[in-house]
Design a protein around this motif. Sequence first.
Motif, mmCIF file in Angstrom:
data_model
loop_
_atom_site.group_PDB
_atom_site.id
_atom_site.type_symbol
_atom_site.label_atom_id
_atom_site.label_comp_id
_atom_site.label_asym_id
_atom_site.label_seq_id
_atom_site.Cartn_x
_atom_site.Cartn_y
_atom_site.Cartn_z
ATOM 1 N N ASP A 1 8.565 -8.186 0.679
ATOM 2 C CA ASP A 1 8.835 -6.892 1.288
ATOM 3 C C ASP A 1 7.639 -5.981 1.042
ATOM 4 O O ASP A 1 7.043 -5.998 -0.034
ATOM 5 C CB ASP A 1 10.072 -6.238 0.696
ATOM 6 N N ARG A 2 7.295 -5.206 2.063
ATOM 7 C CA ARG A 2 6.208 -4.237 1.947
ATOM 8 C C ARG A 2 6.834 -2.865 1.856
ATOM 9 O O ARG A 2 7.693 -2.514 2.673
ATOM 10 C CB ARG A 2 5.308 -4.353 3.177
ATOM 11 N N PRO A 3 6.449 -2.047 0.873
ATOM 12 C CA PRO A 3 7.012 -0.693 0.784
ATOM 13 C C PRO A 3 6.752 0.113 2.060
ATOM 14 O O PRO A 3 5.728 -0.072 2.713
ATOM 15 C CB PRO A 3 6.269 -0.073 -0.400
ATOM 16 N N ALA A 4 7.670 0.966 2.416
ATOM 17 C CA ALA A 4 7.538 1.804 3.616
ATOM 18 C C ALA A 4 6.266 2.637 3.521
ATOM 19 O O ALA A 4 5.908 3.147 2.470
ATOM 20 C CB ALA A 4 8.748 2.707 3.766
ATOM 21 N N GLY A 5 5.563 2.741 4.637
ATOM 22 C CA GLY A 5 4.359 3.556 4.691
ATOM 23 C C GLY A 5 3.101 2.836 4.245
ATOM 24 O O GLY A 5 2.010 3.377 4.355
#
Length: 86
Positions: free
Chosen positions: A79-83
């Motif tokens: 998962d990639r953090p938002a932003g």
Amino acid sequence: MDLCHVHNLLVRPAADKRYGIRVSLPPRDTFTRLLGSDWERFHWFATPEQRDRALREMASEHLYSRRGDRPTVRFEPVDRPAGTRA
């Protein structure tokens, strides 16, 4: 690069896709001689459901594999953090 006309896109930019699959090789895999020991590839998806479906498909036995072939490619959900940019 900024997008001028986002409404014309057919596919969302990778930076907007937060759910991924990291594809890599085990350290002693013979393909590391060709690709390098640090080779990895990421595939990004807009939803965890899309990612999980693709993960199941990627990890399943390939239709054209020979009987007894056992690919050693590793698939890992990430998962990639938002932003965060790609």
